[in-house]
Design an enzyme around this catalytic site. Structure first.
Site, mmCIF file in Angstrom:
data_model
loop_
_atom_site.group_PDB
_atom_site.id
_atom_site.type_symbol
_atom_site.label_atom_id
_atom_site.label_comp_id
_atom_site.label_asym_id
_atom_site.label_seq_id
_atom_site.Cartn_x
_atom_site.Cartn_y
_atom_site.Cartn_z
ATOM 1 C CD GLU A 76 -2.837 1.258 2.514
ATOM 2 O OE1 GLU A 76 -3.544 2.203 2.536
ATOM 3 O OE2 GLU A 76 -2.631 0.232 3.260
ATOM 4 N NE ARG A 311 5.565 -8.323 11.189
ATOM 5 C CZ ARG A 311 4.884 -7.157 11.005
ATOM 6 N NH1 ARG A 311 3.613 -7.150 11.490
ATOM 7 N NH2 ARG A 311 5.378 -6.249 10.677
ATOM 8 C CE LYS A 321 3.841 0.492 5.336
ATOM 9 N NZ LYS A 321 2.773 0.472 4.153
#
Length: 616
Positions: A76, A311, A321
């Site tokens: 994104e 992850r 983020k």
């Protein structure tokens, strides 16, 4: 070989050799095993590809797909990519490369309020810098989810007319309360029993802007009693008046990520949709949606399959983020590309190489269980990559002047300068048949800079460097004998004195006539260049800075940056931005890609030391 050479970008190559296409040269993992089984069984061998993404009819008119598999990297564009994304980039593009496939570069831009073209550009740059691209079979495979909004709307209308979706006008609080929990089934919405015709009319009102933001949503109609809460009629469209960076103000309704993502995969004919473990609970909805849209012949069969891997959890690093943005906006760091940041732009400015990050991704492997990777593993991959290609050079980071008091007596004049040479790379770093780079050339005179720690007036036990009466070699130069020092008013050593021993220069017949137990690095005052050296260290002093609800700001390492005025030899001063070196004895350094050379400044960043010091 130049230390800042850009690597040849690996291509998505469907015509790769059989051994490479089978991935035989790579360490196996569960994803490779799945792909190899699909290839063996011909799971996707009948697929067709029309050259661009599209629905079932579009691809049916195309040619047999030249790509054996299709993967995708779908960020994104709402922030800068970090080291965790680098693992995903290497994984998705690497699998496509190794199995004769294609990896799509796709922007998941379905959330208009948080996205920006600045992030789009930074993401494309990061992927290319890592050594990958989205060109294959003469086509670009760069896509954006917002180009599929028309199809997504069509798919939503199909679900409504088939009885698989309805418009819900409950408040967000009511929906949350009626959803139930792990021990209690959900409660049907009072709007769930509307007819398809009623829902379709209401949904078109949503599209046409007849209702306020947040006043209603479109939900999939699945099972409010499902043990998987993600199947309790998840929302798939919401009203959101926001200007989109690609579609402008065309839409006031936007699809939810969980609805959009499977459709994006299917339109692009993705075979293996690889994501991290937090999406595992969403896979049943992914499969449900694919089944419904294939039943309606909107999408091609067989549909994509989702697979999850663990992850990256890296010690001394945060990858949220939101938290990284806080560091930037609260000025805890200088920006997204601060060399202490785990962003790809930060790693790049710090001096990490694409090859070292690819090696790191390969070395840590792919698993289905979470684990922590020590930061030293990443640093070790960088040292391994730079060891044989970073040119050597001498730098003095904490300088004190050394005066050779008998220089004029030996050479006839205090101003006499003599060339010294040293190899740019050690012999062991030069491959057979490779032409060695030119030697470094620098000058020795009666004044040189040495490291302050290389002199002790009263040496501790075992100390072999400069102290009164001891002899050492100036590396690449002469053997000298220390005679004493001068101290300033505060008692600090301001100058060290020594005598040069004639006939002992390195590389001459008399080099071994006087035995020295140590050789020290130095920089000549005559040709040494002043440099700003930024000694970067880990941003956090806690290996798990935000674990268990800890305030990660409190874990900031106060010694993560120290700036010193140093002196470097001429070969280092002539560096180009982003060129990497090994400063002998100190570690690996890079000429700062933003500040080096600006206004004549010489600026180096420490990338990492010669060995791991945090383990001690």
């Amino acid at each position: 070989m130049s230390s800042n050479t850009t690597p040849n970008a690996p291509k998505n190559n469907p015509a790769a050799p059989a051994s490479e296409a089978a991935g035989e040269h790579k360490v196996s993992n569960f994803l490779r095993q799945i792909i190899e089984k699909d290839l063996e069984q011909g799971t996707y061998s009948q697929r067709r590809w029309a050259g661009t993404p599209g629905d079932a009819a579009h691809h049916a008119a195309g040619q047999p797909d030249p790509a054996k598999i299709r993967t995708r990297f779908p960020p994104e564009p709402n922030g800068y990519l970090h080291v965790g994304h680098a693992k995903s980039i290497c994984l998705n593009f690497g699998l496509a490369r190794d199995y004769g496939g294609v990896c799509h570069m796709r922007f998941d831009d379905t959330n208009p309020e948080k996205e920006d073209t600045e992030y789009v550009n930074s993401i494309l740059d990061a992927v290319q810098w890592l050594g990958f691209n989205w060109e294959a079979n003469g086509q670009s495979h760069l896509f954006q989810a917002s180009d599929y909004f028309d199809f997504m709307y069509r798919a939503a209308e199909y679900l409504i007319t088939a009885g698989f979706a309805y418009v819900d006008e409950q408040t967000a609080e009511q929906m949350r309360a009626n959803r139930g929990d792990f021990g209690k089934p959900g409660v049907d919405s009072p709007f769930r029993s509307r007819t398809p015709e009623q829902n379709l009319a209401r949904f078109r009102e949503m599209r046409n802007g007849a209702h306020e933001d947040g006043s209603m949503v479109l939900r999939a109609k699945i099972d409010m009693a499902s043990p998987n809460i993600n199947l309790r009629d998840p929302a798939i469209y919401r009203i959101r008046r926001a200007t989109h960076h690609n579609t402008g103000d065309k839409w006031c309704i936007y699809p939810m990520y969980t609805f959009a993502h499977p459709i994006e995969d299917a339109l692009e004919q993705i075979t293996h949709s690889i994501c991290t473990l937090e999406f595992e609970d969403q896979r049943p909805f992914y499969d449900w949606l694919m089944e419904r849209l294939c039943e309606g012949q909107l999408l091609s069969s067989p549909p994509p399959r989702q697979y999850e891997f663990a992850r990256l959890n890296l010690t001394y690093v945060i990858t949220s983020k939101r938290k990284l943005a806080q560091l930037v906006y609260d000025h805890k760091v200088s920006g997204w590309d601060d060399p202490r940041m785990p962003t790809i732009v930060g790693l790049r400015r710090r001096g990490y190489t694409p090859e070292s990050i690819q090696l790191f991704a390969e070395r840590i492997g792919v698993t289905k269980s979470d684990s922590w990777i020590d930061y030293s593993t990443l640093e070790g991959c960088l040292r391994e990559d730079l060891e044989n290609k970073a040119h050597r050079g001498m730098a003095v980071l904490d300088p004190v002047k050394l005066v050779l008091t008998n220089w004029a007596e030996v050479f006839g004049a205090d101003g006499y300068l003599e060339d010294c040479t040293q190899p740019a790379l050690p012999h062991s770093a030069i491959a057979e048949g490779q032409t060695p780079p030119p030697d470094r050339v620098f000058k020795i005179g009666n004044h040189v800079w040495i490291e302050r720690e290389d002199f002790e007036e009263v040496p501790p036990k075992g100390y072999k460097r400069l102290f009164p009466g001891n002899v050492v070699r100036l590396k690449g130069g002469y053997v000298i004998e220390c005679t004493g020092c001068t101290r300033d008013a505060a008692g600090n050593v301001s100058e060290v004195q020594a005598k040069v021993i004639a006939g002992t220069k390195s590389g001459t017949p008399g080099a071994d006539s006087v035995k020295a137990k140590a050789a020290i690095t130095w920089v000549g005052v005559a040709d040494g260049v002043q440099a700003e050296v930024r000694l970067y260290d880990r941003l956090f002093s806690d290996p798990n800075p935000d674990a268990g609800g800890k305030d990660f700001i409190e874990a900031l390492n106060p010694n993560s940056l120290k700036v010193v005025t140093a002196y470097v030899e001429p070969s280092l001063a002539a560096a180009k931005p982003d060129q990497k070196f090994q400063f002998e004895r100190h570690g690996y350094f890079v000429a700062d890609r933003a500040d080096h050379g600006v206004g004549g400044k010489v600026v180096f960043n420490r990338v990492t030391g010669l060995k791991d010091s945090w383990g001690k």
